[in-house]
Write a protein that holds these residues in place. Sequence first.
Motif, PDB file in Angstrom:
ATOM      1  N   ASN A   1       0.807  -1.227   0.000  1.00  0.00           N
ATOM      2  CA  ASN A   1       0.000   0.000   0.000  1.00  0.00           C
ATOM      3  C   ASN A   1       0.837   1.272   0.000  1.00  0.00           C
ATOM      4  O   ASN A   1       0.339   2.330   0.370  1.00  0.00           O
ATOM      5  N   TYR A   2       2.073   1.156  -0.403  1.00  0.00           N
ATOM      6  CA  TYR A   2       2.955   2.330  -0.383  1.00  0.00           C
ATOM      7  C   TYR A   2       3.206   2.864  -1.791  1.00  0.00           C
ATOM      8  O   TYR A   2       3.349   2.096  -2.745  1.00  0.00           O
ATOM      9  N   THR A   3       3.241   4.206  -1.897  1.00  0.00           N
ATOM     10  CA  THR A   3       3.711   4.840  -3.132  1.00  0.00           C
ATOM     11  C   THR A   3       4.651   5.976  -2.747  1.00  0.00           C
ATOM     12  O   THR A   3       4.627   6.452  -1.606  1.00  0.00           O
ATOM     13  N   CYS A   4       5.468   6.393  -3.696  1.00  0.00           N
ATOM     14  CA  CYS A   4       6.343   7.546  -3.474  1.00  0.00           C
ATOM     15  C   CYS A   4       6.007   8.616  -4.491  1.00  0.00           C
ATOM     16  O   CYS A   4       5.698   8.297  -5.639  1.00  0.00           O
ATOM     17  N   ARG A   5       6.113   9.854  -4.068  1.00  0.00           N
ATOM     18  CA  ARG A   5       5.901  10.974  -4.999  1.00  0.00           C
ATOM     19  C   ARG A   5       7.109  11.879  -4.972  1.00  0.00           C
ATOM     20  O   ARG A   5       7.621  12.191  -3.886  1.00  0.00           O
ATOM     21  N   ILE A   6       7.516  12.325  -6.130  1.00  0.00           N
ATOM     22  CA  ILE A   6       8.622  13.278  -6.205  1.00  0.00           C
ATOM     23  C   ILE A   6       8.083  14.539  -6.882  1.00  0.00           C
ATOM     24  O   ILE A   6       7.466  14.443  -7.951  1.00  0.00           O
ATOM     25  N   THR A   7       8.271  15.689  -6.261  1.00  0.00           N
ATOM     26  CA  THR A   7       7.751  16.929  -6.845  1.00  0.00           C
ATOM     27  C   THR A   7       8.525  17.266  -8.115  1.00  0.00           C
ATOM     28  O   THR A   7       9.753  17.357  -8.100  1.00  0.00           O
ATOM     29  N   GLU A   8       7.785  17.426  -9.223  1.00  0.00           N
ATOM     30  CA  GLU A   8       8.426  17.740 -10.509  1.00  0.00           C
ATOM     31  C   GLU A   8       8.406  19.233 -10.790  1.00  0.00           C
ATOM     32  O   GLU A   8       9.386  19.798 -11.243  1.00  0.00           O
TER      33      GLU A   8
ATOM     34  N   TYR B   1      -4.085  29.198  -5.345  1.00  0.00           N
ATOM     35  CA  TYR B   1      -4.105  27.776  -5.711  1.00  0.00           C
ATOM     36  C   TYR B   1      -2.873  27.461  -6.553  1.00  0.00           C
ATOM     37  O   TYR B   1      -2.545  28.201  -7.477  1.00  0.00           O
ATOM     38  N   VAL B   2      -2.183  26.370  -6.204  1.00  0.00           N
ATOM     39  CA  VAL B   2      -0.983  26.010  -6.952  1.00  0.00           C
ATOM     40  C   VAL B   2      -1.125  24.580  -7.465  1.00  0.00           C
ATOM     41  O   VAL B   2      -1.567  23.687  -6.738  1.00  0.00           O
ATOM     42  N   LEU B   3      -0.771  24.427  -8.735  1.00  0.00           N
ATOM     43  CA  LEU B   3      -0.827  23.091  -9.339  1.00  0.00           C
ATOM     44  C   LEU B   3       0.551  22.449  -9.216  1.00  0.00           C
ATOM     45  O   LEU B   3       1.538  22.994  -9.691  1.00  0.00           O
ATOM     46  N   PHE B   4       0.591  21.320  -8.522  1.00  0.00           N
ATOM     47  CA  PHE B   4       1.853  20.587  -8.373  1.00  0.00           C
ATOM     48  C   PHE B   4       1.817  19.353  -9.257  1.00  0.00           C
ATOM     49  O   PHE B   4       0.786  18.684  -9.349  1.00  0.00           O
ATOM     50  N   ARG B   5       2.949  19.054  -9.897  1.00  0.00           N
ATOM     51  CA  ARG B   5       3.050  17.820 -10.683  1.00  0.00           C
ATOM     52  C   ARG B   5       4.044  16.901  -9.981  1.00  0.00           C
ATOM     53  O   ARG B   5       5.133  17.334  -9.590  1.00  0.00           O
ATOM     54  N   TYR B   6       3.623  15.671  -9.782  1.00  0.00           N
ATOM     55  CA  TYR B   6       4.460  14.707  -9.054  1.00  0.00           C
ATOM     56  C   TYR B   6       4.744  13.485  -9.917  1.00  0.00           C
ATOM     57  O   TYR B   6       3.843  12.988 -10.596  1.00  0.00           O
ATOM     58  N   LYS B   7       5.964  13.011  -9.833  1.00  0.00           N
ATOM     59  CA  LYS B   7       6.241  11.699 -10.428  1.00  0.00           C
ATOM     60  C   LYS B   7       5.875  10.657  -9.367  1.00  0.00           C
ATOM     61  O   LYS B   7       6.286  10.788  -8.205  1.00  0.00           O
ATOM     62  N   VAL B   8       5.117   9.658  -9.774  1.00  0.00           N
ATOM     63  CA  VAL B   8       4.668   8.661  -8.793  1.00  0.00           C
ATOM     64  C   VAL B   8       5.383   7.338  -9.008  1.00  0.00           C
ATOM     65  O   VAL B   8       5.470   6.852 -10.137  1.00  0.00           O
ATOM     66  N   ILE B   9       5.898   6.789  -7.939  1.00  0.00           N
ATOM     67  CA  ILE B   9       6.521   5.466  -8.014  1.00  0.00           C
ATOM     68  C   ILE B   9       5.639   4.484  -7.253  1.00  0.00           C
ATOM     69  O   ILE B   9       5.292   4.725  -6.094  1.00  0.00           O
ATOM     70  N   LYS B  10       5.277   3.391  -7.956  1.00  0.00           N
ATOM     71  CA  LYS B  10       4.253   2.507  -7.366  1.00  0.00           C
ATOM     72  C   LYS B  10       4.813   1.231  -6.758  1.00  0.00           C
ATOM     73  O   LYS B  10       4.079   0.464  -6.152  1.00  0.00           O
ATOM     74  N   ASP B  11       6.083   0.973  -6.976  1.00  0.00           N
ATOM     75  CA  ASP B  11       6.674  -0.249  -6.408  1.00  0.00           C
ATOM     76  C   ASP B  11       7.688   0.175  -5.344  1.00  0.00           C
ATOM     77  O   ASP B  11       8.781   0.647  -5.666  1.00  0.00           O
ATOM     78  N   VAL B  12       7.285   0.029  -4.093  1.00  0.00           N
ATOM     79  CA  VAL B  12       8.142   0.452  -2.981  1.00  0.00           C
ATOM     80  C   VAL B  12       8.374  -0.777  -2.102  1.00  0.00           C
ATOM     81  O   VAL B  12       7.423  -1.517  -1.823  1.00  0.00           O
ATOM     82  N   ARG B  13       9.612  -1.004  -1.693  1.00  0.00           N
ATOM     83  CA  ARG B  13       9.888  -2.225  -0.910  1.00  0.00           C
ATOM     84  C   ARG B  13      10.614  -1.898   0.398  1.00  0.00           C
ATOM     85  O   ARG B  13      11.368  -0.921   0.469  1.00  0.00           O
ATOM     86  N   LEU B  14      10.341  -2.747   1.348  1.00  0.00           N
ATOM     87  CA  LEU B  14      10.978  -2.588   2.655  1.00  0.00           C
ATOM     88  C   LEU B  14      12.366  -3.215   2.609  1.00  0.00           C
ATOM     89  O   LEU B  14      12.523  -4.359   2.162  1.00  0.00           O
ATOM     90  N   VAL B  15      13.362  -2.457   3.087  1.00  0.00           N
ATOM     91  CA  VAL B  15      14.743  -2.941   3.034  1.00  0.00           C
ATOM     92  C   VAL B  15      15.275  -3.239   4.437  1.00  0.00           C
ATOM     93  O   VAL B  15      15.882  -4.271   4.681  1.00  0.00           O
TER      94      VAL B  15
END
Length: 707
Positions: free
Chosen positions: A117-124, A181-195
């Motif tokens: 259930n984890y995702t990562c977002r990076i602000t573009e 109001y500010v529009l943010f664009r994020y790159k989404v990473i959908k495969d995140v693993r516990l290390v």
Amino acid sequence: MKRLTAITIFIFLFFGVRFMLAEEGMYPLSELKKLNLTKIGFQIPESEIYNPNGVSLIDALVKVNGCTGSFVSPNGLILTNHHCAFAAIKEASSLEHNYLRDGFYAETQEEEYPAKNYTCRITESYEDVSDKVLSALEGIEDYSERTKALKKIMRKLADEASDEENSIVAEVSEMFKGKTYVLFRYKVIKDVRLVFAPPRAIGEYGGETDNWIWPRHSGDFAFMRAYVAQDGSSAEYSKDNIPYTPQKFLRINPHGVKENDFVFILGYPGRTYRNRPAAFLKFMQDYQLPFIQNLYSWMIEKFTELGKNNPELQLKFATIIKGLSNTEKNYRGKMIGLKRTHLLEKKYREEKEMQDFISKTDELKKYANLLNEINSVYDEINSGANLNFWFYGAFRFSPTLAASKFLLDYEHETKKPEDERKSAFSEKNIRKTLSRLNRTLALYNKSFEEDYLMFLFNLARKKNLPVLEKFSETDFEKFVKETISEAATGKKPLDLENIDDEIARLKENKKLFDFVNELYRLNEKIKNKSDELNGKLNGLYANYVDVKSIWKGKNFIPDANSTLRLTFGRIKGYSPADAVWYYPVTTLNGVIDKSVLGKDYVLPPRYEELFNSRDYGSFFDADLNSVPVNILYDTDTTGGNSGSPVMNAKGELIGLNFDRAFEATINDFAWNESYSRSIGVDIRYILWILEKYSHAENILAELQVKN
Ligand code: ASP
């Protein structure tokens, strides 16, 4: 828009174009230019922090679900908090392999655990879209329609800017209510693993006793890794995916920091409410804080009791108990803080002065009634507040009611055109909504459900709420036992593929259907009323901030809203009470001292031995005569900043933010130098645990720590 321009000109004429540093300091990227970074203490230029045309520190920042994390290796390794990775650690755990208790270390990438259930977002990127949003609302007089139109335009702009093929998700964030109001664009990473995760006894040392408390001795850190498809695109989990190569990763400085050193934090703070009027604080104080605190306390006690002699239930309820406890104690801190700081009285006094200023200023005559109007909207909000929170409690935590609501919503919403649906039921969001619901359904437990519904029944009686009125207590108990407990709805997670069968099944159970349908309808009516009141408030809040900034002659920093912010400060102690001074660094010695208390302070095997061997490696600090464990600093943070990297003046990683001091829980309403303190793990403790306790050689090698 006309109103805004006139006011802006007025500010400039009367006060000149000057930007005053606000007391609070969660600076959005757009505000960085206005800061004199060198004077503040930075030893790097703005372009190294944020550079829209190149690579900068923010490219190493990730939003990990509701937390923050940062890339710390070229292979997508992410450092975040143990409490942020908690749900994944718990998911990976079983009674045979209890990683929550024993810790988790994947020595090879194959052993890393997919955190479902984890995702990562990076602000573009970001872009101001205030004009587009506000012009879409022009001419709409009806407040409930305005709220709907606002949601619609925000969604439309976000959809237009999203680019699914390249895994870019856009979101419009409200910076100032009704204003910017500010529009943010994020790159989404959908495969995140516990290390990696240390044993809970290290990651959460001190448990709930120490949560939100300084002095602290917690190793609240974990490592996760971002994965993408072989062509570099974002993809759901697949064993063929490869580690993500971030544009930037943070360098660790293993020498740490000392008292008074400059530090700064980049992260995704969740919510603050500093630009809100006194009436909002009163609503918080009288309704939201006590209601939710009481509700959560009851649930914590019940879940804990069920797990007492049952390790399986203990594990099953571990995440929910932790989440509820975190908020419950935070709310308690806020309630105490409101009293201690007399914040509400101060706000009312301030608004009285503001009212005098309005009356004396010709240009502001049209706002003569502003504060009265805000107060009267809050009178209405307050009159329905307890019922609103009751419904939140019912539909959020009772699996039967939560599942029924989802099914009824699904039936109504999916018949509507896409852009008129509740956003949770848009094509894009529905799976996410379902997976959130399924986490509640996975917790189903007959004893909890029956007792919880009786608790809600008694709460409704106690607070005189117009629900369940046709039942006597015995009738309701009978209904719970014979109808709710016996029904299939809510007993196991739902699947989108056979949702129509589930709806039919609910409808066949006439008694249950009539009951939930009546609650559902009443709740919808209340939600419409909330939309109307929020629509009204949106315009009023915008005017409130405008007038206040004219009065004070300064601009304000927008409240936290889960968008990327920077905050800075120093390693600094504070005085929590008369005659008490807290030093800003704790050490291994304190960990050992606390361990005599047992309970929340039971150390994992080998820890004490290691301590006794005095094997400090290179992490010994001669001034402290020990290894530093946690650090305290006066930056401006809130929930969501958990897992944020704490950096020195050069932008090197020296700590990991994870909490605030108890007195600073009130921070969300008002920041103050005297009590606002955040807590982080000193990087030297993280490295010491990795090297000496866990022998996590591969991670240490990957971190490329330079001495
Ligand atoms: N520990 C906090 C949280 O749970 C972080 C904070 O609020 O400062 O989000």
